[in-house]
Structures are given as structure tokens and as C-alpha cells.
Design a protein around this motif. Structure first.
Motif, PDB file in Angstrom:
ATOM      1  N   LEU A 176       0.828  -1.200   0.000  1.00 57.07           N
ATOM      2  CA  LEU A 176       0.000   0.000   0.000  1.00 57.07           C
ATOM      3  C   LEU A 176       0.863   1.251   0.000  1.00 57.07           C
ATOM      4  N   LEU A 177       1.931   1.230   0.806  1.00 54.45           N
ATOM      5  CA  LEU A 177       2.875   2.341   0.852  1.00 54.45           C
ATOM      6  C   LEU A 177       4.286   1.785   0.714  1.00 54.45           C
ATOM      7  N   ASN A 178       5.092   2.404  -0.158  1.00 55.24           N
ATOM      8  CA  ASN A 178       6.460   1.942  -0.408  1.00 55.24           C
ATOM      9  C   ASN A 178       7.396   3.141  -0.363  1.00 55.24           C
ATOM     10  N   PHE A 179       8.310   3.137   0.576  1.00 56.09           N
ATOM     11  CA  PHE A 179       9.233   4.250   0.731  1.00 56.09           C
ATOM     12  C   PHE A 179      10.646   3.770   0.428  1.00 56.09           C
ATOM     13  N   LYS A 180      11.239   4.394  -0.609  1.00 59.13           N
ATOM     14  CA  LYS A 180      12.563   3.973  -1.058  1.00 59.13           C
ATOM     15  C   LYS A 180      13.460   5.200  -1.206  1.00 59.13           C
ATOM     16  N   LYS A 181      14.737   4.985  -0.982  1.00 58.60           N
ATOM     17  CA  LYS A 181      15.701   6.068  -1.164  1.00 58.60           C
ATOM     18  C   LYS A 181      15.704   6.497  -2.631  1.00 58.60           C
ATOM     19  N   ASP A 182      15.619   7.829  -2.856  1.00 60.67           N
ATOM     20  CA  ASP A 182      15.560   8.390  -4.211  1.00 60.67           C
ATOM     21  C   ASP A 182      14.414   7.779  -5.006  1.00 60.67           C
ATOM     22  N   GLY A 183      13.338   7.445  -4.312  1.00 54.66           N
ATOM     23  CA  GLY A 183      12.213   6.789  -4.960  1.00 54.66           C
ATOM     24  C   GLY A 183      11.194   7.770  -5.506  1.00 54.66           C
ATOM     25  N   TYR A 184      10.023   7.244  -5.794  1.00 59.00           N
ATOM     26  CA  TYR A 184       8.935   8.030  -6.373  1.00 59.00           C
ATOM     27  C   TYR A 184       7.864   8.190  -5.302  1.00 59.00           C
ATOM     28  N   GLN A 185       7.810   9.365  -4.672  1.00 57.84           N
ATOM     29  CA  GLN A 185       6.800   9.667  -3.661  1.00 57.84           C
ATOM     30  C   GLN A 185       6.061  10.936  -4.092  1.00 57.84           C
ATOM     31  N   LYS A 186       4.815  10.777  -4.502  1.00 57.88           N
ATOM     32  CA  LYS A 186       4.050  11.903  -5.031  1.00 57.88           C
ATOM     33  C   LYS A 186       2.651  11.938  -4.417  1.00 57.88           C
ATOM     34  N   PHE A 187       2.097  13.143  -4.425  1.00 55.24           N
ATOM     35  CA  PHE A 187       0.702  13.350  -4.029  1.00 55.24           C
ATOM     36  C   PHE A 187       0.029  14.106  -5.162  1.00 55.24           C
ATOM     37  N   SER A 188      -1.100  13.559  -5.640  1.00 61.38           N
ATOM     38  CA  SER A 188      -1.751  14.201  -6.782  1.00 61.38           C
ATOM     39  C   SER A 188      -3.201  14.570  -6.463  1.00 61.38           C
ATOM     40  N   VAL A 189      -3.639  15.680  -7.073  1.00 58.24           N
ATOM     41  CA  VAL A 189      -5.027  16.144  -7.003  1.00 58.24           C
ATOM     42  C   VAL A 189      -5.507  16.279  -8.450  1.00 58.24           C
ATOM     43  N   THR A 190      -6.496  15.450  -8.827  1.00 61.52           N
ATOM     44  CA  THR A 190      -6.935  15.425 -10.225  1.00 61.52           C
ATOM     45  C   THR A 190      -8.461  15.453 -10.322  1.00 61.52           C
ATOM     46  N   ARG A 191      -8.897  15.646 -11.575  1.00 64.48           N
ATOM     47  CA  ARG A 191     -10.327  15.575 -11.887  1.00 64.48           C
ATOM     48  C   ARG A 191     -10.461  14.716 -13.130  1.00 64.48           C
TER      49      ARG A 191
END
Length: 585
Positions: free
Chosen positions: A423-438
Motif C-alpha cells: 500500500l505504501l512503499n518508501f525507497k531512497k531516491d524513490g517516487y513519492q508523489k501526491f496528486s489532485v486530479t479531476r
């Protein structure tokens, strides 16, 4: 002719004798030449190892390898060279390609007072003293190596041994820390019956096996006299077929049990032995100073100061101070201070201090401080504190460097390599984003994306609430990939499944989406995303026997102009949609 035959026979015997003599020659008697002026002692010892094809073993704190020494020896024995280098302050023992250096600057003397027959026993007593001070020595170990019986001297330096079924020759050996070992041989007064008696097979094993005695279990179950005995005798080990114990202090070999290797070890309650090459069983516990090979079973715990090759089973706890090569199984906890090759299974917790190659299975927690190459499965937490090659499966996984796969609810990796699926994956120099879309069916969608460029997971939720139509709430899970197309532009193909709540829970309403947005970074931490999507919608009653009271047409109304697959009575609708929004961080 006869004289020639006699001469040839003599020469044959002469050379044969020389050959067998050299073959059986002690390493300490090998001649060697060493020339050095003010060289580090460690360098000279290394040169002797190369010339003699053996290795030295010693406690580094007691051998000053950096001290400068000079020596000029031409075809002197290794023992003589060592005596010159070490100033006669050490004694030497041989063991399978090793010469073990033991610090022993002091000297002992044995004074025999009594050697007589009392019933079926030969009673031997006397006292031990320091040669230089003439003081009597307390806690010196005195043992007869063939009978495998031993004792410690008391405060007055006195000892007494009652020997039974001993050979004609009695061989008493005295050992004390920092003293040179002495051996006294004398004749027994007991008449020997006809027939041969095999002498005990003894050897000296290099290594510090005192860790088990310093452990909490060792302090509780092992007596102070046994610890002193082990300290004095060090790596001396003797082989016997069978040993038996009630408790560590009540056994077939008494205090010598900690210096015994046996093929079969039976401990009614518990035992403390040198090691096992075969089978060891105990009602409660087994404690071994050295190694265990084959099978070890105990009702509560097994503790081994050396390594284990084979199977170790305990109701509560297994602890190995060396390496494990095989199977370790317990009800609560397994621990290996060295490396593990094989399988660890416990009801709660597995721990390997160094590297692990194999499988760890625990109900709660697996931990490897070194590198992990294999599989970790636990109900709550797996930890690999160096490189993890293989797979981790748990609610929470941690790998300092991942070169494999993590499967869990939450995954942590200290490197961008490998694959994390959760469900959640935290990696060094990884891809961690939060998006707000329609998009076409949700006015606002929030998504958390964690992982790396190769694979990231998506947790999403959406909502649409207008006064002139039904309300929508959605939540789901997805997978995506970040494919950079330049310094600012990237392509993010994503697949997901979302549940749609449309006012009641009477129907299964699912949307299966393939999104293909392009993301353009405006500046660090902020990007715009937009792109098309393909969607499949499925709606099915939970209870098909009950009347359908759900008359929602929300999805149909929102997507009818984009339809490419119409519902022909099978509950499946498909359309081409769109999405746009902001991506943060």
C-alpha cells in the motif's frame, strides 16, 4: 650375495624409518630458517606460516604483533624459534594445521602425597604449587586424560581424584590460566586384567568458547567451578561414545563434561557438554561449549557456543553463538550469532546476527543484521539490515539495500533498486508523489503514489457532490510506472481498480481504469498532469435473490457521451475518459 641382500635390507629399513619418522613428525619439530633484524613480530610469524605450511592461532591481545624483534635461526625447530621470539613465555599446542600459542609465563609443580588402592578405586591426591613463589595454587585443574576425570584444587592447593577402571599408567595433567601445562606419569597399583584398553582420543581446538558461559543462561545454569575448569582447559576436547547427565554438575564425566565430544548425549533434566556428533536429547535443556553436528532436541532450550550443522529443535528457545547450517525450530525464539544457511522457524521471532542464506518464518518478526539471500515471511515485520536478495513478505518490511521483492502493507528500502509491492512503499531516491486530479466521473481525486520509477503503488479516493445529481464516493488501489521523456516531461501509465459508493451498499460497483497521463514539471515539487484513460464499469447486485432497489444512473449519465462499450444486459460498460490535475512533491 647374502651380504648384498643384508645391505639392501638395511638401507631399505633405514630410509623407510626416516620416511615414517618424517611423516609422523610434529609441526613443532620441523626445521626452519629465519633471519630478521628489528622486524614486527607479526611479520615474522607470517613468514613462519608460509615456510612451514601451517597457521598460528592466538589471542591477539596477548601477542604483541607490532613489537620489533630480531632473530637469526638456521635450521632450528619451530619450537626453538618460537622460544626465542616469545622469550619462553608461551606454550604451544598443535591442532589440524594450526599451532596454538597459549600465554603461560609461570610454572607449576605437582607434589604427589598419596597413590593407593581403596576398594575398587585408585585414590590419588597431592597439591599444586607455584615454582617461583612456592605458594600453593587454588583452582588449578587436575585431570586424568584416559579416565576423563578431573577436579579443581582447593584454597590450599590440594586435590584428590578417585579413579576407577584406569590403565596401568596414570597420566595426571595440571592446567591453570597463565601457567604452563605439566603432566606427571606414574604406575597404578591396580592389577590390569587381560585384554587391551583403548586410550582416549583427545585434541585441542582453537577458539574462544567462553561466550556461552558469559550468557544469561550460562550464568544461571553453569557452576563457577565448571567455568574455572573450562577457562583452565580451554580448547582441550576428548571423544567418547556416550555421555549422560542429570544436571550439568551430575554427569558421567563430572566437570570434564564441558571438554567432552560424544556421539550420543542424554540429559534427563539438562546437561553441559563440549559438543555432540550424533544425537543429543534433554528433558529440559542442552548447553554445549563447542559444536553440534546432527540432531539436538530439548523440551525448553538449546544453547550452543560453537556452530550447528543439522537439526535443532526446542519447545521455547534455540541459541547458536557460531553458524547454523540446517534447520532451527522453536516455539518462541531462534537466534544465530554467526551466519545462517538453511531454515529458521519460530512461533514469534527469528534473529541472525550475520548473513542469512535460506528461509526465515516467524509469526511476528524476522531479523537479519547481515545480508539476506532467500525468503523472510512473518506476520508483522521483516528486517534486513544489509543487502536483501530474495523476498520479504510481512505487514511491514525493511531492507537497507533491496535487490529482490518486498510484499507487504508498508515497505521501506534504503536503495532505489529492487521491487516493493504494498500500500505504501518508501525507497531512497524513490517516487513519492501526491496528486489532485479531476476526471469524467469524479470532481476531485486524491492519490498517494509511492515506490520508484520502475513500479509505484497508488492509494486513491475520489468524490463528486453536486446539487443536481447523485453523490459519488470512490476509493481504490493501483500500480504505475514513471517513464522520463526529458528533463521536465514524463509518461505515467497506471492501472487501478476503484469501488464506487452510490448511496447504498446493495451493489458491487467497480471501475477498472487504465490511465496514461503525461506529467510536465513546472518547477521543483509541482507538476501538471493530463491524459486519456480507458475504463470498464461493472455493477452487480450483492444478493441476486432480493429485489433490485438501486436505480442509480450516475455513471451512465456521466459517461454516455464517451461510451465505446454499451451495456447489453451483462452489466459491463466501457468508455474513453480523461484526467488532469496537479502532482506535488
Amino acid at each position: 650375495m647374502n651380504s648384498k641382500i643384508t645391505l639392501i635390507s638395511f638401507l631399505f629399513l633405514l630410509f623407510s624409518g626416516a620416511f615414517f619418522s618424517a611423516h609422523a613428525q610434529s609441526m613443532l619439530d620441523i626445521p626452519i630458517s629465519v633471519q630478521a633484524d628489528k622486524k614486527p613480530l607479526g611479520n615474522i610469524l607470517g613468514l613462519m606460516e608460509q615456510k612451514g605450511n601451517f597457521r598460528f592461532a592466538y589471542y591477539s591481545k596477548l601477542v604483541a604483533k607490532d613489537s620489533l624483534v630480531s632473530i637469526h635461526a638456521d635450521q632450528s625447530t619451530i619450537k626453538d624459534v618460537l622460544d626465542q621470539l616469545l622469550k619462553n613465555r608461551y606454550e604451544y599446542k598443535e591442532s589440524k594445521g594450526f599451532i596454538i600459542l597459549r600465554y603461560a609465563p609461570l610454572e607449576l609443580a605437582l607434589v604427589l602425597e598419596k597413590n593407593s588402592v581403596v576398594g575398587d578405586y585408585q585414590v590419588v591426591n597431592g597439591y599444586i604449587m607455584d615454582v617461583q613463589t612456592n605458594k600453593r595454587i587454588e583452582n588449578a585443574s587436575v585431570y586424568e586424560k584416559n579416565a576423563l576425570q578431573s577436579t579443581l584444587t582447593d584454597k590450599e592447593g590440594f586435590f584428590e581424584l578417585k579413579l576407577k577402571n584406569i590403565p596401568e599408567t596414570i597420566e595426571l595433567t595440571v592446567v591453570k590460566e597463565n601457567y604452563k601445562t605439566i603432566t606427571t606419569i606414574f604406575l597404578s597399583e591396580i592389577k590390569i586384567q587381560m585384554g587391551s584398553r583403548k586410550s582416549t582420543n583427545s585434541d585441542y581446538v582453537d577458539g574462544d568458547f567462553s561466550a556461552v558461559e558469559r550468557s544469561g543462561i550460562g550464568r544461571f545454569f553453569i557452576s563457577s567451578k565448571q567455568k574455572i575448569q573450562s577457562l583452565n582447559l580451554g580448547g582441550l576436547i576428548s571423544e567418547v561414545p556416550v555421555q549422560a547427565s542429570l544436571i550439568p554438575s551430575l554427569s558421567t564425566r563430572g566437570m570434564m563434561n564441558s571438554q567432552i565430544n560424544s556421539s550420543v548425549s542424554l540429559n534427563l533434566l539438562g546437561g553441559y557438554t563440549g559438543g555432540v556428533r550424533g544425537v543429543e536429547m534433554a528433558g529440559l535443556y542442552n548447553i554445549n561449549r563447542m559444536n553440534v553436528h546432527a540432531l539436538q532436541m530439548a523440551g525448553i532450550f538449546n544453547t550452543v557456543g560453537g556452530s550447528v550443522k543439522g537439526v535443532q529443535l526446542a519447545g521455547v528457545y534455540n541459541n547458536v553463538f557460531g553458524d547454523l547450517n540446517g534447520l532451527q525450530m522453536s516455539g518462541i525464539h531462534n537466534s544465530v550469532k554467526g551466519s545462517q544457511i538453511g531454515l529458521q522457524i519460530s512461533g514469534i521471532y527469528n534473529h541472525t546476527q550475520q548473513d542469512s542464506k535460506g528461509i526465515q518464518i516467524a509469526a511476528i518478526y524476522n531479523n537479519v543484521n547481515g545480508s539476506q539471500n532467500g525468503l523472510q515471511i512473518s506476520g508483522i515485520y521483516n528486517a534486513g539490515h544489509q543487502k536483501v536478495r530474495g523476498m520479504q513478505i510481512a505487514a511491514l518490511n525493511y531492507a537497507k539495500e533491496l535487490d529482490g521483492l518486498q510484499i507487504g502493507l508498508i515497505n521501506f528500502a534504503g536503495s532505489p533498486s529492487g521491487y516493493s509491492f504494498g500500500l505504501l512503499n518508501f525507497k531512497k531516491d524513490g517516487y513519492q508523489k501526491f496528486s489532485v486530479t479531476r476526471n469524467e466521473i469524479s470532481d476531485i481525486n486524491l492519490a498517494v503514489k509511492t515506490g520508484d520509477n520502475k513500479l509505484y503503488t497508488i492509494l486513491m479516493a475520489g468524490k463528486s457532490e453536486r446539487t443536481n445529481e447523485e453523490k459519488l464516493t470512490s476509493f481504490g488501489f493501483g500500480l504505475g510506472k514513471n517513464a522520463p521523456l526529458g528533463n521536465r516531461l514524463s509518461y505515467n501509465p497506471e492501472i487501478s481498480i476503484q469501488y464506487l459508493y452510490l448511496g447504498n451498499w446493495d451493489r458491487y460497483n467497480f471501475v477498472y481504469k487504465f490511465d496514461s497521463p503525461f506529467t510536465f514539471r513546472i518547477f521543483k515539487g509541482v507538476a501538471l498532469s493530463a491524459g486519456p484513460s480507458f475504463n470498464l464499469y461493472s455493477s452487480e447486485r450483492r444478493d441476486k435473490s432480493s429485489p433490485d432497489i438501486n436505480n442509480s444512473t450516475f455513471v451512465q449519465n456521466r459517461t454516455k457521451r464517451y461510451n465505446v462499450i454499451k451495456d447489453n444486459g451483462n452489466g459491463i460498460t466501457g468508455w474513453v475518459g480523461w484526467s488532469f490535475g496537479l502532482t506535488l512533491f
